[in-house]
Write a protein that holds these residues in place. Structure first.
Motif, PDB file in Angstrom:
ATOM      1  N   LEU A 186      12.285   1.868   8.460  1.00  0.00           N
ATOM      2  CA  LEU A 186      11.953   0.410   8.890  1.00  0.00           C
ATOM      3  C   LEU A 186      10.420   0.217   8.608  1.00  0.00           C
ATOM      4  CD1 LEU A 186      14.261  -0.354  11.862  1.00  0.00           C
ATOM      5  CD2 LEU A 186      14.601  -1.159   9.669  1.00  0.00           C
ATOM      6  N   ARG A 187      10.116   0.171   7.148  1.00  0.00           N
ATOM      7  CA  ARG A 187       8.646   0.187   7.015  1.00  0.00           C
ATOM      8  C   ARG A 187       7.941  -0.813   7.402  1.00  0.00           C
ATOM      9  NH1 ARG A 187       7.388   0.811   0.905  1.00  0.00           N
ATOM     10  NH2 ARG A 187       8.432   2.718   1.237  1.00  0.00           N
ATOM     11  N   TYR A 188       8.522  -2.296   7.388  1.00  0.00           N
ATOM     12  CA  TYR A 188       7.698  -3.486   7.383  1.00  0.00           C
ATOM     13  C   TYR A 188       7.850  -3.782   9.018  1.00  0.00           C
ATOM     14  CZ  TYR A 188       7.933  -3.360   2.335  1.00  0.00           C
ATOM     15  OH  TYR A 188       8.123  -2.831   1.226  1.00  0.00           O
ATOM     16  N   THR A 189       8.832  -3.755   9.528  1.00  0.00           N
ATOM     17  CA  THR A 189       9.036  -3.989  11.041  1.00  0.00           C
ATOM     18  C   THR A 189       8.281  -2.954  11.695  1.00  0.00           C
ATOM     19  OG1 THR A 189      11.364  -4.337  10.809  1.00  0.00           O
ATOM     20  CG2 THR A 189      10.437  -3.867  13.004  1.00  0.00           C
ATOM     21  N   THR A 190       7.912  -1.794  11.245  1.00  0.00           N
ATOM     22  CA  THR A 190       7.117  -0.846  12.072  1.00  0.00           C
ATOM     23  C   THR A 190       5.637  -1.236  11.810  1.00  0.00           C
ATOM     24  OG1 THR A 190       7.267   0.766  10.458  1.00  0.00           O
ATOM     25  CG2 THR A 190       8.690   1.096  12.192  1.00  0.00           C
ATOM     26  N   MET A 199      12.490  -7.887   0.928  1.00  0.00           N
ATOM     27  CA  MET A 199      11.190  -7.706   1.777  1.00  0.00           C
ATOM     28  C   MET A 199      10.311  -7.111   0.669  1.00  0.00           C
ATOM     29  SD  MET A 199      11.148  -8.864   5.054  1.00  0.00           S
ATOM     30  CE  MET A 199       9.810  -7.653   5.653  1.00  0.00           C
ATOM     31  N   MET A 200      10.755  -6.051   0.058  1.00  0.00           N
ATOM     32  CA  MET A 200      10.043  -5.301  -0.857  1.00  0.00           C
ATOM     33  C   MET A 200       9.502  -6.089  -1.914  1.00  0.00           C
ATOM     34  SD  MET A 200      11.799  -1.650  -0.974  1.00  0.00           S
ATOM     35  CE  MET A 200      10.767  -0.805  -2.148  1.00  0.00           C
ATOM     36  N   GLY A 201      10.533  -7.113  -2.638  1.00  0.00           N
ATOM     37  CA  GLY A 201      10.020  -7.841  -3.649  1.00  0.00           C
ATOM     38  C   GLY A 201       9.009  -8.877  -3.272  1.00  0.00           C
ATOM     39  N   ALA A 202       9.064  -9.369  -2.006  1.00  0.00           N
ATOM     40  CA  ALA A 202       7.951 -10.525  -1.461  1.00  0.00           C
ATOM     41  C   ALA A 202       6.722  -9.579  -1.037  1.00  0.00           C
ATOM     42  CB  ALA A 202       8.564 -11.111  -0.179  1.00  0.00           C
ATOM     43  N   TYR A 203       6.528  -8.550  -1.051  1.00  0.00           N
ATOM     44  CA  TYR A 203       5.377  -7.826  -0.451  1.00  0.00           C
ATOM     45  C   TYR A 203       4.237  -7.913  -1.766  1.00  0.00           C
ATOM     46  CZ  TYR A 203       2.778  -5.104   2.842  1.00  0.00           C
ATOM     47  OH  TYR A 203       1.907  -4.551   3.595  1.00  0.00           O
ATOM     48  N   PRO A 238       0.878  -1.224  -0.042  1.00  0.00           N
ATOM     49  CA  PRO A 238      -0.124  -0.071   0.072  1.00  0.00           C
ATOM     50  C   PRO A 238       0.825   1.324   0.018  1.00  0.00           C
ATOM     51  CG  PRO A 238      -0.012  -0.973   2.214  1.00  0.00           C
ATOM     52  CD  PRO A 238       0.715  -1.999   1.063  1.00  0.00           C
ATOM     53  N   PHE A 239       2.069   1.080   0.607  1.00  0.00           N
ATOM     54  CA  PHE A 239       3.025   2.267   0.324  1.00  0.00           C
ATOM     55  C   PHE A 239       3.596   2.773  -0.922  1.00  0.00           C
ATOM     56  CE2 PHE A 239       3.147   1.102   4.607  1.00  0.00           C
ATOM     57  CZ  PHE A 239       3.138   1.997   5.555  1.00  0.00           C
ATOM     58  N   GLU A 278      14.534  -7.587   7.316  1.00  0.00           N
ATOM     59  CA  GLU A 278      14.587  -6.156   6.872  1.00  0.00           C
ATOM     60  C   GLU A 278      15.945  -5.520   6.671  1.00  0.00           C
ATOM     61  OE1 GLU A 278      11.674  -2.099   6.508  1.00  0.00           O
ATOM     62  OE2 GLU A 278      11.515  -3.500   8.099  1.00  0.00           O
ATOM     63  N   LYS A 279      16.693  -5.775   7.886  1.00  0.00           N
ATOM     64  CA  LYS A 279      18.128  -5.171   8.046  1.00  0.00           C
ATOM     65  C   LYS A 279      18.992  -5.898   6.994  1.00  0.00           C
ATOM     66  CE  LYS A 279      18.460  -1.773  11.082  1.00  0.00           C
ATOM     67  NZ  LYS A 279      19.112  -0.311  10.520  1.00  0.00           N
ATOM     68  N   LEU A 280      18.732  -7.236   6.832  1.00  0.00           N
ATOM     69  CA  LEU A 280      19.573  -8.031   6.074  1.00  0.00           C
ATOM     70  C   LEU A 280      19.312  -7.974   4.595  1.00  0.00           C
ATOM     71  CD1 LEU A 280      20.168 -10.992   8.534  1.00  0.00           C
ATOM     72  CD2 LEU A 280      21.710  -9.268   8.231  1.00  0.00           C
ATOM     73  N   ASP A 281      18.093  -7.995   4.392  1.00  0.00           N
ATOM     74  CA  ASP A 281      17.697  -7.784   3.099  1.00  0.00           C
ATOM     75  C   ASP A 281      16.650  -7.003   2.678  1.00  0.00           C
ATOM     76  OD1 ASP A 281      17.644  -8.794   0.268  1.00  0.00           O
ATOM     77  OD2 ASP A 281      16.689 -10.604   0.626  1.00  0.00           O
ATOM     78  N   PRO A 282      16.616  -5.765   2.764  1.00  0.00           N
ATOM     79  CA  PRO A 282      15.433  -4.835   2.545  1.00  0.00           C
ATOM     80  C   PRO A 282      14.920  -4.710   1.076  1.00  0.00           C
ATOM     81  CG  PRO A 282      17.664  -3.759   2.422  1.00  0.00           C
ATOM     82  CD  PRO A 282      17.744  -4.968   2.999  1.00  0.00           C
TER      83      PRO A 282
END
Length: 386
Positions: free
Chosen positions: A270-274, A173-177, A44-45, A166-170
């Motif tokens: 930290l978009r996904y963590t938050t 995370m974005m690609g999987a979303y 959604p972001f 998210e820290k190791l592979d940001p």
């Protein structure tokens, strides 16, 4: 001999109906994003192209998303405890009747999920209810403690795991979303497919959403039932009018803290963590604030009078919830008006508010002649017989 029967009108607690009504509004506003957009598959972001949609989504996300389903779940637990205490007072076994109630609710959920809308919550409630009915005899302190451990430990672990990933592979995370394939399939099916194609997509969406979330309901929904039942055992809602001053500080404090946590994704890298923290902790905390604010407002006779139709909607919550799905899918799906993917976030939000307002008015008129909503009547008949 006394027998277990559904709750009579004279036994109802008005504040619970007001809270259910407001919960139905909040849930519908949040769900509206899923009704008109392939929301379950998008980020959604990054999905929304216009500033208006971005801002509208932000406010829906902060004020509504994950802040009203906890209220509805806790009220479900509160209601189950009332039924349990009624069974105890009559000297009747609670579990057999509760099992029948949950079985009927499960049937409603299956029909709803696979023939109307895949975002159904009734299946989850029914399955968690079948577990919870064996725990409801525990005292309030035990339910609160167990619920807190069952909820906080896994959710904190999930937030911590998301942080490390998210820290190791940001980029990962974005690609999987975002799931482009399923986004396109959803748009094709819901916007222009036949009823059979829509039904197939509904099943695929339900499996996608519930393959992980249904097992997680043990840690997310079941504890909320526990909190609600614990509040019921303490008679917090019934005593609210006598102790309303004690609600002022918690209402303000939980609302401020909840809103702050809910806004974190919009002020953090930290978009996904938050987002995990936002939904898992900010949502329920804001829920507690909303409950306090509503109970304080209900101390005013004018507020109770003006929002009495909201309480009427809450009194027939199953009917309102199911008809919201029926109305929305007829507006957005291809076998209805076909507006799927063609409505802005702000328009969709105001449509939800308008539809709910009409439901409140109709519910208020309905109860001038009837005592139970139509789906509640079916639920009662299948559970209790005549």
């Amino acid at each position: 001999m006394p027998t277990l029967k559904p709750t009579a009108s004279s036994e109802r607690i008005a504040a619970l109906d007001y809270l259910r009504g407001f919960a139905l509004l909040g849930i519908f506003v949040a769900n509206m994003l899923f009704f008109h957009t392939p929301f379950v598959y998008i980020d959604p972001f990054t999905w929304f192209r216009s500033l208006s949609d971005e801002v509208s989504h932000m406010w829906v996300d902060i004020l509504f998303q994950s802040s009203f389903y906890p209220l509805f779940a806790m009220l479900f637990g509160y209601g189950m405890n009332m039924q349990y205490e009624k069974a105890v007072s009559l000297g009747k076994p609670f579990v057999p009747t509760a099992a029948k109630r949950m079985g009927v609710l499960l049937l409603f959920g299956i029909i709803h999920a696979f023939l109307i809308w895949p975002g159904d919550i009734l299946i989850t409630y029914a399955l968690m209810g079948l577990i919870f009915m064996w725990m409801i005899r525990l005292p309030a302190a035990a339910l609160t403690a167990i619920g807190a451990v069952v909820y906080v430990v896994p959710m904190a672990g999930l937030a911590l795991l998301t942080f490390f990933v998210e820290k190791l592979d940001p980029e990962g995370m974005m690609g999987a979303y975002a799931d482009i394939t399923n986004i396109n399939r959803s748009i094709e099916a819901y916007a222009g497919g036949s009823f059979g194609e829509v039904t197939a997509q509904r099943a695929a969406d339900w499996l996608f959403m519930n393959s992980a979330s249904l097992p997680m309901a043990i840690f997310m929904i079941l504890p909320l039932f526990m909190f609600g039942a614990a509040a019921g055992k303490a008679k917090l809602i019934e005593k609210a009018s006598d102790n309303w001053k004690k609600w002022i500080l918690p209402a303000v404090l939980f609302t401020v803290i909840g809103l702050t946590i809910k806004a974190l994704p919009y002020f953090s890298d930290l978009r996904y963590t938050t987002q995990v923290v936002q939904d898992s902790f900010g949502g329920p905390i804001l829920t507690a604030g909303y409950v306090g604010l509503v109970l304080l407002l209900l101390q005013s006779g004018l507020v109770r009078k003006v929002f009495h139709p909201v309480a009427s909607a809450g009194r027939m919550s199953l009917t309102v919830y199911l008809t919201q799905s029926i109305i929305a899918t007829l507006i957005f799906y291809s076998y209805g008006l076909g507006y799927y993917g063609k409505v802005s976030v702000s328009l969709g939000t105001w449509m939800a508010v308008a539809i709910f307002a009409i439901q409140c008015i109709l519910a208020n008129l309905y109860f001038q002649k009837f005592r139970q909503g139509p789906f509640e009547r079916i639920w009662r008949r299948l559970t209790y017989g005549k």
